[in-house]
Design an enzyme around this catalytic site. Structure first.
Site, PDB file in Angstrom:
ATOM      1  N   ASP A  64      -1.419  12.916  -7.039  1.00  0.00           N
ATOM      2  CA  ASP A  64      -1.808  12.326  -5.759  1.00  0.00           C
ATOM      3  C   ASP A  64      -0.703  11.459  -5.176  1.00  0.00           C
ATOM      4  O   ASP A  64       0.260  11.107  -5.857  1.00  0.00           O
ATOM      5  CB  ASP A  64      -3.055  11.456  -5.947  1.00  0.00           C
ATOM      6  CG  ASP A  64      -4.307  12.303  -6.049  1.00  0.00           C
ATOM      7  OD1 ASP A  64      -4.247  13.495  -5.714  1.00  0.00           O
ATOM      8  OD2 ASP A  64      -5.339  11.765  -6.486  1.00  0.00           O
ATOM      9  N   LYS A  86      -1.898  13.023   0.570  1.00  0.00           N
ATOM     10  CA  LYS A  86      -1.928  13.138   2.029  1.00  0.00           C
ATOM     11  C   LYS A  86      -0.543  13.483   2.569  1.00  0.00           C
ATOM     12  O   LYS A  86       0.464  13.131   1.978  1.00  0.00           O
ATOM     13  CB  LYS A  86      -2.376  11.803   2.629  1.00  0.00           C
ATOM     14  CG  LYS A  86      -3.810  11.519   2.328  1.00  0.00           C
ATOM     15  CD  LYS A  86      -4.283  10.269   3.005  1.00  0.00           C
ATOM     16  CE  LYS A  86      -5.765  10.110   2.719  1.00  0.00           C
ATOM     17  NZ  LYS A  86      -6.289   8.839   3.155  1.00  0.00           N
ATOM     18  N   MET A 201      -9.340   0.381  -0.215  1.00  0.00           N
ATOM     19  CA  MET A 201      -9.316   1.175   1.031  1.00  0.00           C
ATOM     20  C   MET A 201      -9.912   0.415   2.215  1.00  0.00           C
ATOM     21  O   MET A 201     -10.775   0.937   2.920  1.00  0.00           O
ATOM     22  CB  MET A 201     -10.108   2.485   0.814  1.00  0.00           C
ATOM     23  CG  MET A 201      -9.454   3.406  -0.184  1.00  0.00           C
ATOM     24  SD  MET A 201     -10.406   4.889  -0.498  1.00  0.00           S
ATOM     25  CE  MET A 201     -11.573   4.326  -1.725  1.00  0.00           C
TER      26      MET A 201
HETATM   27  N1  SAH Z   1      -8.354   5.429  -8.469  1.00  0.00           N
HETATM   28  C1  SAH Z   1      -7.607   4.361  -7.847  1.00  0.00           C
HETATM   29  C2  SAH Z   1      -8.130   4.032  -6.463  1.00  0.00           C
HETATM   30  C3  SAH Z   1      -8.056   5.190  -5.488  1.00  0.00           C
HETATM   31  S1  SAH Z   1      -8.545   4.754  -3.861  1.00  0.00           S
HETATM   32  C4  SAH Z   1      -7.609   3.136  -8.757  1.00  0.00           C
HETATM   33  O1  SAH Z   1      -8.364   3.088  -9.723  1.00  0.00           O
HETATM   34  O2  SAH Z   1      -6.838   2.198  -8.497  1.00  0.00           O
HETATM   35  C5  SAH Z   1      -7.010   4.274  -3.151  1.00  0.00           C
HETATM   36  C6  SAH Z   1      -6.997   2.784  -2.918  1.00  0.00           C
HETATM   37  O3  SAH Z   1      -6.630   2.109  -4.113  1.00  0.00           O
HETATM   38  C7  SAH Z   1      -5.996   2.311  -1.914  1.00  0.00           C
HETATM   39  O4  SAH Z   1      -6.462   2.468  -0.585  1.00  0.00           O
HETATM   40  C8  SAH Z   1      -5.881   0.866  -2.284  1.00  0.00           C
HETATM   41  O5  SAH Z   1      -6.992   0.133  -1.840  1.00  0.00           O
HETATM   42  C9  SAH Z   1      -5.945   0.932  -3.803  1.00  0.00           C
HETATM   43  N2  SAH Z   1      -4.617   0.972  -4.436  1.00  0.00           N
HETATM   44  C10 SAH Z   1      -4.154   1.909  -5.269  1.00  0.00           C
HETATM   45  N3  SAH Z   1      -2.906   1.611  -5.704  1.00  0.00           N
HETATM   46  C11 SAH Z   1      -2.594   0.433  -5.131  1.00  0.00           C
HETATM   47  C12 SAH Z   1      -1.450  -0.414  -5.181  1.00  0.00           C
HETATM   48  N4  SAH Z   1      -0.363  -0.124  -5.912  1.00  0.00           N
HETATM   49  N5  SAH Z   1      -1.478  -1.566  -4.466  1.00  0.00           N
HETATM   50  C13 SAH Z   1      -2.538  -1.895  -3.724  1.00  0.00           C
HETATM   51  N6  SAH Z   1      -3.641  -1.122  -3.630  1.00  0.00           N
HETATM   52  C14 SAH Z   1      -3.675   0.015  -4.329  1.00  0.00           C
END
Ligand code: SAH
Length: 284
Positions: A64, A86, A201
């Site tokens: 992803d 995306k 998100m």
């Molecule tokens: N499965 C992922 C979340 C997926 S949804 C997890 O457990 O972290 C995607 C969202 O995750 C983004 O929109 C943001 O809100 C958050 N996110 C993921 N990586 C991030 C990062 N390095 N810094 C800040 N937010 C992050």
């Protein structure tokens, strides 16, 4: 000791590629299997050994947008990679296309690594992909990852719980707030029941979410931290309040991905802030 030796022998004698690090005791990746793994929030050091073990053996990697280059660099040099994130802000592959790809690759006898940002089961649709594998009778393994909702605050010096402050924390997705599906989350109940709220998100919905929480009784001067690109060299933290968050985030032109943490724990950053992007660079 004996079993350690056996594991090393098992790894070296197998026809699977031998990992660089002797990951004794970790499983062999069998052809035709799918491993659904978390890649953590970005910092390569937050990978689990299971995910490193998977990267070093996988034939095919479906990954992803939030999986960093540093992490993909750990893959076997001759593995094939498929980007399922995306492009231009829009999902390039539909969820069904991704599941179809996993099924097809496994059917070809590949060792298929499905690599997702953070933890695969936290707002990551990993559950849907795993359900499809069950339907298709494809053997799979699930590998948890460090989720951004915990790691991002931690890299900003913010504990998601603290004994003197909160005994509950709620992890929510913000992307439905203010849309026609907004009622899928009861913001008033969350506001009353959870002193600390971590929102994934949420950037485009920040104004709506802050309003919903204040309408439900949360104070406008309550501490908020917004952490973008957490755990990477581009990490940026905006310290603000519920009443000012949306305006200040817009002024700062914050970029996704970001985690928003709402609650008094955010003030602990004043004392516990430890991470500087320069630290990250010099670690390399
Ligand atoms: N499965 C992922 C979340 C997926 S949804 C997890 O457990 O972290 C995607 C969202 O995750 C983004 O929109 C943001 O809100 C958050 N996110 C993921 N990586 C991030 C990062 N390095 N810094 C800040 N937010 C992050």
């Amino acid at each position: 000791m004996e079993s350690l030796k056996q594991d090393i022998v098992r790894l070296t004698l197998s026809d699977t590629p031998t990992p660089d690090i002797k990951l004794a005791g970790l499983p062999r990746f069998m052809p035709g299997w799918v491993w659904l793994a978390g890649a953590g929030p970005g910092d390569v050091g937050l990978l689990t050994l299971h995910t490193v073990n998977a990267l070093q053996q996988a034939d095919s990697i479906v990954y992803d947008a939030l999986v960093s280059e540093d992490i993909l660099a750990l893959a076997r040099a001759d593995s094939e990679t498929f980007y399922a994130g995306k492009r231009g802000g829009k999902p390039f592959w539909k969820q069904e296309d991704i599941s179809n790809k996993l099924v097809a690759l496994a059917g070809e006898g590949k060792r298929v690594l499905r690599l997702k940002g953070g933890d695969p089961f936290v707002f990551g649709r990993g559950g849907e992909e795993a359900e499809r594998l069950v339907q298709e009778n494809i053997p799979f393994r699930l590998i948890p990852g460090v989720t951004a909702g915990i790691a991002a605050p931690e890299y900003a010096g913010i504990p998601v719980t603290h004994r003197d402050i909160n005994h509950a924390v709620t992890f929510v997705t913000g992307h439905l707030a203010g849309t026609d599906k907004t009622e899928l989350l009861d913001w008033a109940a969350i506001s009353q029941g959870s002193p600390v709220i971590v929102v994934y998100m949420a950037m485009s919905r920040l104004a709506v979410i802050a309003d919903l929480l204040m309408q439900a009784g949360r104070a406008g001067d309550e501490a908020v931290a917004i952490i973008t690109h957490a755990t990477t060299a581009r990490q940026f933290v905006l310290e603000t309040t519920l009443a000012n968050a949306a305006r200040e985030a817009a002024q700062a032109k914050l970029e996704p991905p970001s985690i928003i943490i709402i609650g008094a724990v955010a003030r602990l950053r004043e004392t516990l802030n430890w991470f500087a992007p320069a630290l990250h660079e010099s670690d390399k």
